[in-house]
Every structure is written in structure tokens, then in C-alpha cells.
Design a protein around this motif. Structure first.
Motif, PDB file in Angstrom:
ATOM      1  N   SER A  28       0.851  -1.190   0.000  1.00  8.47           N
ATOM      2  CA  SER A  28       0.000   0.000   0.000  1.00  8.47           C
ATOM      3  C   SER A  28       0.886   1.239   0.000  1.00  8.47           C
ATOM      4  N   PRO A  29       0.328   2.385  -0.359  1.00  4.97           N
ATOM      5  CA  PRO A  29       1.116   3.622  -0.338  1.00  4.97           C
ATOM      6  C   PRO A  29       1.657   3.956   1.041  1.00  4.97           C
ATOM      7  N   ASN A  30       0.997   3.418   2.085  1.00  5.03           N
ATOM      8  CA  ASN A  30       1.450   3.688   3.453  1.00  5.03           C
ATOM      9  C   ASN A  30       2.580   2.750   3.881  1.00  5.03           C
ATOM     10  N   GLY A  31       2.917   1.782   3.040  1.00  2.00           N
ATOM     11  CA  GLY A  31       4.056   0.914   3.316  1.00  2.00           C
ATOM     12  C   GLY A  31       3.745  -0.402   3.986  1.00  2.00           C
ATOM     13  N   GLU A  32       2.465  -0.713   4.236  1.00  3.61           N
ATOM     14  CA  GLU A  32       2.143  -1.998   4.857  1.00  3.61           C
ATOM     15  C   GLU A  32       2.565  -3.152   3.952  1.00  3.61           C
ATOM     16  N   ILE A  33       3.015  -4.232   4.574  1.00  2.00           N
ATOM     17  CA  ILE A  33       3.410  -5.433   3.850  1.00  2.00           C
ATOM     18  C   ILE A  33       2.363  -6.520   4.094  1.00  2.00           C
ATOM     19  N   ILE A  34       2.509  -7.654   3.434  1.00  2.00           N
ATOM     20  CA  ILE A  34       1.487  -8.697   3.551  1.00  2.00           C
ATOM     21  C   ILE A  34       1.262  -9.102   4.999  1.00  2.00           C
ATOM     22  N   MET A  35       2.335  -9.221   5.775  1.00  2.00           N
ATOM     23  CA  MET A  35       2.182  -9.615   7.172  1.00  2.00           C
ATOM     24  C   MET A  35       1.305  -8.658   7.958  1.00  2.00           C
ATOM     25  N   ILE A  66       8.695  -4.269  10.910  1.00  2.00           N
ATOM     26  CA  ILE A  66       7.307  -4.542  11.280  1.00  2.00           C
ATOM     27  C   ILE A  66       7.096  -4.744  12.779  1.00  2.00           C
ATOM     28  N   GLY A  67       8.002  -5.436  13.450  1.00  2.81           N
ATOM     29  CA  GLY A  67       7.764  -5.811  14.839  1.00  2.81           C
ATOM     30  C   GLY A  67       7.489  -4.640  15.756  1.00  2.81           C
ATOM     31  N   ASP A  68       8.341  -3.624  15.711  1.00  2.00           N
ATOM     32  CA  ASP A  68       8.170  -2.475  16.600  1.00  2.00           C
ATOM     33  C   ASP A  68       6.931  -1.667  16.234  1.00  2.00           C
ATOM     34  N   ARG A  69       6.570  -1.686  14.952  1.00  2.00           N
ATOM     35  CA  ARG A  69       5.436  -0.880  14.487  1.00  2.00           C
ATOM     36  C   ARG A  69       4.101  -1.421  15.000  1.00  2.00           C
ATOM     37  N   ILE A  70       3.978  -2.741  15.146  1.00  2.00           N
ATOM     38  CA  ILE A  70       2.705  -3.320  15.576  1.00  2.00           C
ATOM     39  C   ILE A  70       2.658  -3.608  17.071  1.00  2.00           C
ATOM     40  N   PRO A 301      -8.631  -0.086   6.228  1.00  2.00           N
ATOM     41  CA  PRO A 301      -8.343   1.355   6.240  1.00  2.00           C
ATOM     42  C   PRO A 301      -7.047   1.645   5.495  1.00  2.00           C
ATOM     43  N   GLU A 302      -6.850   2.887   5.089  1.00  2.00           N
ATOM     44  CA  GLU A 302      -5.632   3.241   4.394  1.00  2.00           C
ATOM     45  C   GLU A 302      -4.408   3.054   5.274  1.00  2.00           C
ATOM     46  N   LYS A 303      -4.543   3.313   6.564  1.00  2.00           N
ATOM     47  CA  LYS A 303      -3.452   3.112   7.524  1.00  2.00           C
ATOM     48  C   LYS A 303      -3.941   2.132   8.573  1.00  2.00           C
ATOM     49  N   LEU A 304      -3.368   0.913   8.556  1.00  2.00           N
ATOM     50  CA  LEU A 304      -3.877  -0.150   9.417  1.00  2.00           C
ATOM     51  C   LEU A 304      -3.711   0.145  10.897  1.00  2.00           C
ATOM     52  N   TRP A 305      -2.582   0.707  11.271  1.00  2.00           N
ATOM     53  CA  TRP A 305      -2.253   0.820  12.681  1.00  2.00           C
ATOM     54  C   TRP A 305      -2.337   2.243  13.211  1.00  2.00           C
ATOM     55  N   GLU A 306      -3.050   3.087  12.516  1.00  2.00           N
ATOM     56  CA  GLU A 306      -3.200   4.463  12.969  1.00  2.00           C
ATOM     57  C   GLU A 306      -4.010   4.492  14.256  1.00  2.00           C
ATOM     58  N   LYS A 307      -3.483   5.187  15.246  1.00  2.00           N
ATOM     59  CA  LYS A 307      -4.143   5.229  16.555  1.00  2.00           C
ATOM     60  C   LYS A 307      -5.270   6.244  16.566  1.00  2.00           C
TER      61      LYS A 307
END
Length: 307
Positions: A28-35, A66-70, A301-307
Motif C-alpha cells: 500500500s502507499p502507506n508501506g504496509e506489507i502482507i504480514m 514490522i515488529g516495533d510498528r505493531i 483502512p488506508e493506515k492499518l495501525w493508525e491510533k
């Protein structure tokens, strides 16, 4: 509440992250990967922890990607697969560089995963329905055993929904009866030509079709399955069967052995979701387009982990 864990097999990721590592290609444009999408779907389904199986040499890079981001969205832990992590009395054959396969990977979770869990590949997109069905199984059904058998489940994908337009794929072709797995045949060279499925196994090719159920290495089990892997790994290494440079201890093969020995009962949980993966370079644009459509349709959503 029943705690459930998602185990992600990611030890096959290369030692240097970059454009050539398919598991880490942005979707995605926001950089999310398949995981990211797998973890997001698993969390929505009710899983409350994720355990990454990685190699020690990529730990810091993996956490940064990815680890620290989620970490703020779900509990995260790590275990490490190593070629020399062998039972006492065994050593790595001289010249072998290949890890020991998915069975050894999941075995690395021994002592860390002590609750019902699901297993997935790092580089496959499975869809929300499969996670929901596996979570429901783990919460409501997995402990209901008969005659001391292990009670497990697998997500059953429809073959036509898991093919690549760019080349052949490998799938576990499943034979079931009354919703239970009877046999699984790991099959290579699968593709569709003129509406017919062809593959490298003539016997399978004689009966497989577009609507056959296949395994995408998405399993559900209790922690006792890890003990089965622990005990079986020594037997696998001691058997002397196969090329010591290449042979692998694989989860589907272990499950197949348990079925033949009538030591396991495996529920097939069919899903209509379509697989997205990057087997070939040409798959990348198609995968990105698939995620773009799901975002546009409001599935994510466009940003999966947006708080």
C-alpha cells in the motif's frame, strides 16, 4: 477469555532487507506489507498475540520493519530458527546450509506458545474469513478429542482462488470426507491451462480440478502439537531417509503421518477468500492492485495501525 496466538513463519526472509525480498514488498502507499494485513485480520478475529519465527541475524532489521510498528496494537514475541538447533546427539551434515523446514520452525515455539495457536506463512495473504474460522475452532472446538487423538484444523482454500497468473505454484491438495481431512498431497508445478489443472504429479492430475480444496499452510492446533513435533524431529533426523543436504521436516508431512496413524483428527474449514502472494516478480503489481481495491472498497483502512 481464551488466549490465542498467531504464529508467523518468517525465517525464510533474506539476511538483507531490500527490494528483492518479496515478503517485505510494500502493498500500500502507506508501506504496509502482507504480514501487516494478516496480523490485522487475526486481531479482528480475536487473536491477542503474535509470535514471529525468524533467524537471529535478522532480528533488529525485522523489528524495525514490522515488529516495533505493531507492538502497540498486539502482544509480540520472537523465537529463532537455526540450522544447528538440533536434539542432543545430532549435528548438521557437513555442507548443509538449508534450514530444516516448517516443522522445525514451529518447534522453535516450544515453551513460548502454551495456548491454542494458528500457523501461517509470512508471504501469503489469507483473508479475514479464514482467521475467523480458525479462531472460532480454537476457542470452541479444538479440545474436543476422540480416543486421545489430536484435534486440529486447517483452512481449506479453493484451488482456483490460489493460482498465480505468472507461473506454477505448489499447494497441498486435500482429500476430505464429511469435513475432515483424510489425506494431503504436497504437489508442485500446478497451473491452469484451457480450464484444466495440470501439475507435476500424474496421479493427482487425474482427479484434481479448479474447485479442489488446498492447504496454504494455515493450521490450527493446541500446544500439544508442538510436543508431537518435538518428539518427531528426532525420529526424522535418525531415519536416514532422504538427502541429508536437502530433506525437510514439514508440517503437512507430519500431519499426514498423524492421519495415516489415526493419531489426529483434522477439520477442514473452507474459505472463499482469494489468496494473494508474490511467487514471481510479475505478481507484485497484481498483489498491490489487489490491496488497493480492497482499501478502496473499505475492507481495510488506508493506515492499518493508525491510533
Amino acid at each position: 477469555m481464551v488466549n490465542t496466538t498467531l504464529v508467523i513463519m518468517a525465517a525464510g526472509i533474506g539476511s538483507r532487507f531490500g527490494k528483492g525480498i518479496k515478503q517485505l514488498a510494500p502493498m500500500s502507499p502507506n508501506g504496509e506489507i502482507i504480514m501487516d494485513y494478516s496480523i490485522y485480520d487475526a486481531k479482528r478475529a480475536g487473536f491477542n498475540k503474535v509470535v514471529f519465527i525468524i533467524r537471529k541475524d535478522i532480528e533488529q532489521e525485522f523489528k524495525s520493519v514490522i515488529g516495533d510498528r505493531i507492538r502497540g496494537a498486539i502482544d509480540v514475541d520472537y523465537v529463532f530458527q537455526s540450522i544447528d538447533d538440533l536434539p542432543e546427539g545430532f549435528t548438521v551434515p557437513a555442507g548443509r546450509t538449508k534450514p530444516w523446514g516448517t516443522g522445525q520452525a514451529v518447534l522453535c515455539c516450544r515453551g513460548v506458545v502454551n495456548e491454542p495457536f494458528a500457523i501461517i506463512n509470512a508471504d501469503d495473504y489469507y483473508g479475514r474469513e479464514a482467521f475467523e474460522k480458525l479462531h472460532d475452532f480454537l476457542v470452541n472446538s479444538y479440545e474436543k478429542t476422540e480416543d486421545g487423538k489430536l484435534h486440529m484444523a486447517m483452512a481449506g482454500f479453493i484451488l482456483k482462488n490460489t493460482l498465480s497468473k505468472s507461473g506454477t505454484v505448489t499447494r497441498g491438495i486435500c482429500v476430505g470426507e464429511d469435513g475432515k481431512l483424510q489425506r494431503i498431497v504436497e504437489t508442485t508445478g500446478i497451473k491452469e491451462e484451457d480450464g484444466k489443472i495440470i501439475c507435476d504429479n500424474p496421479e493427482v492430475e487425474s482427479w484434481v480440478n479448479r474447485d479442489s480444496l488446498v492447504s496454504m499452510n494455515m493450521w490450527a492446533a493446541g500446544p500439544e502439537f508442538i510436543e508431537v513435533l518435538h518428539n518427531g524431529f528426532r525420529e526424522f533426523l535418525a531415519s536416514g531417509e532422504g538427502d541429508p543436504m536437502k530433506k525437510e521436516y514439514l508440517v503437512p508431512n507430519v500431519v499426514g503421518d498423524l492421519l495415516r496413524e489415526k493419531k489426529a483428527d483434522v477439520a477442514i474449514l473452507p474459505t472463499q477468500d482469494s489468496w494473494i502472494g508474490i511467487t514471481y516478480h510479475e505478481d507484485l503489481a497484481l498483489a498491490q492492485a489487489g490491496f488497493a481495491k480492497m482499501i478502496a472498497d473499505g475492507k481495510y483502512p488506508e493506515k492499518l495501525w493508525e491510533k
